[in-house]
Design a protein around this motif. Structure first.
Motif, PDB file in Angstrom:
ATOM      1  N   LYS A  20       0.838  -1.192   0.000  1.00 51.57           N
ATOM      2  CA  LYS A  20       0.000   0.000   0.000  1.00 51.57           C
ATOM      3  C   LYS A  20       0.875   1.246   0.000  1.00 51.57           C
ATOM      4  O   LYS A  20       1.959   1.255   0.561  1.00 51.57           O
ATOM      5  CB  LYS A  20      -0.857   0.041   1.265  1.00 51.57           C
ATOM      6  N   LYS A  49     -13.342   5.658   3.528  1.00 55.42           N
ATOM      7  CA  LYS A  49     -12.619   4.723   2.668  1.00 55.42           C
ATOM      8  C   LYS A  49     -11.120   5.023   2.672  1.00 55.42           C
ATOM      9  O   LYS A  49     -10.716   6.179   2.534  1.00 55.42           O
ATOM     10  CB  LYS A  49     -13.162   4.824   1.245  1.00 55.42           C
ATOM     11  N   GLY A  50     -10.297   4.001   2.869  1.00 52.55           N
ATOM     12  CA  GLY A  50      -8.855   4.138   2.793  1.00 52.55           C
ATOM     13  C   GLY A  50      -8.158   4.429   4.109  1.00 52.55           C
ATOM     14  O   GLY A  50      -6.938   4.360   4.186  1.00 52.55           O
ATOM     15  N   THR A  52      -6.498   3.778   7.461  1.00 49.53           N
ATOM     16  CA  THR A  52      -5.918   2.584   8.072  1.00 49.53           C
ATOM     17  C   THR A  52      -5.654   2.775   9.565  1.00 49.53           C
ATOM     18  O   THR A  52      -5.689   1.819  10.314  1.00 49.53           O
ATOM     19  CB  THR A  52      -4.596   2.186   7.385  1.00 49.53           C
ATOM     20  N   PHE A  67      -3.613   6.908   5.839  1.00 47.78           N
ATOM     21  CA  PHE A  67      -4.552   6.415   4.833  1.00 47.78           C
ATOM     22  C   PHE A  67      -3.818   5.842   3.633  1.00 47.78           C
ATOM     23  O   PHE A  67      -2.653   6.136   3.394  1.00 47.78           O
ATOM     24  CB  PHE A  67      -5.503   7.535   4.395  1.00 47.78           C
ATOM     25  N   ASP A  68      -4.547   5.016   2.896  1.00 50.64           N
ATOM     26  CA  ASP A  68      -4.047   4.427   1.660  1.00 50.64           C
ATOM     27  C   ASP A  68      -4.294   5.434   0.541  1.00 50.64           C
ATOM     28  O   ASP A  68      -5.440   5.710   0.181  1.00 50.64           O
ATOM     29  CB  ASP A  68      -4.780   3.113   1.389  1.00 50.64           C
ATOM     30  N   ASP A  70      -3.978   5.217  -2.511  1.00 49.60           N
ATOM     31  CA  ASP A  70      -4.615   4.654  -3.703  1.00 49.60           C
ATOM     32  C   ASP A  70      -6.135   4.671  -3.586  1.00 49.60           C
ATOM     33  O   ASP A  70      -6.837   4.517  -4.583  1.00 49.60           O
ATOM     34  CB  ASP A  70      -4.149   3.220  -3.938  1.00 49.60           C
ATOM     35  N   LYS A  71      -6.654   4.856  -2.363  1.00 53.17           N
ATOM     36  CA  LYS A  71      -8.099   4.810  -2.134  1.00 53.17           C
ATOM     37  C   LYS A  71      -8.715   6.153  -1.785  1.00 53.17           C
ATOM     38  O   LYS A  71      -9.914   6.346  -1.968  1.00 53.17           O
ATOM     39  CB  LYS A  71      -8.411   3.816  -1.023  1.00 53.17           C
ATOM     40  N   THR A  72      -7.934   7.077  -1.245  1.00 53.65           N
ATOM     41  CA  THR A  72      -8.471   8.381  -0.854  1.00 53.65           C
ATOM     42  C   THR A  72      -7.354   9.415  -0.855  1.00 53.65           C
ATOM     43  O   THR A  72      -6.204   9.102  -1.141  1.00 53.65           O
ATOM     44  CB  THR A  72      -9.167   8.312   0.528  1.00 53.65           C
TER      45      THR A  72
END
Length: 104
Positions: A20, A49-50, A52, A67-68, A70-72
């Motif tokens: 990630k 979303k995203g 972690t 946060f990730d 790639d998602k947010t």
């Protein structure tokens, strides 16, 4: 022994491929003035979303979110605060690109 080495190499490659891109942002949230406000932030932002990881500091009125990427992104997280009437000002953004973590 050769099979074990090949299996280990395959698992290692699979782990790197699913890493990630984690980032951390620190928000200043002036509306977070009491323990109930802190709970409101935790209940809402943790499910964006995203996200972690999340840590709040009531004394400093800060929220640290990992946060990730790639998602947010930071803007979407700020919009998440707006959903429940709070304003989150960005204090600092840290790119953890050299600290990639494998999905488990």
């Amino acid at each position: 022994m050769k099979r074990i080495s090949l299996l280990f190499a395959a698992l290692l490659i699979a782990g790197v491929a699913s890493a990630k891109d984690l980032k951390t942002v620190i928000f200043k949230v002036e509306q977070m003035v009491c323990i109930n406000c802190e709970g409101k932030v935790k209940r809402n932002i943790a499910y964006e979303k995203g996200v972690t990881r999340m840590k709040t500091n009531l004394e400093d009125k800060t929220v640290t979110v990992t946060f990730d990427a790639d998602k947010t992104d930071v803007e979407r997280l700020q919009a998440g605060f707006k959903k429940f009437g709070y304003k989150a000002e960005v204090v600092k953004v840290e790119a953890d690109s050299d600290k990639k973590v494998s999905k488990k």
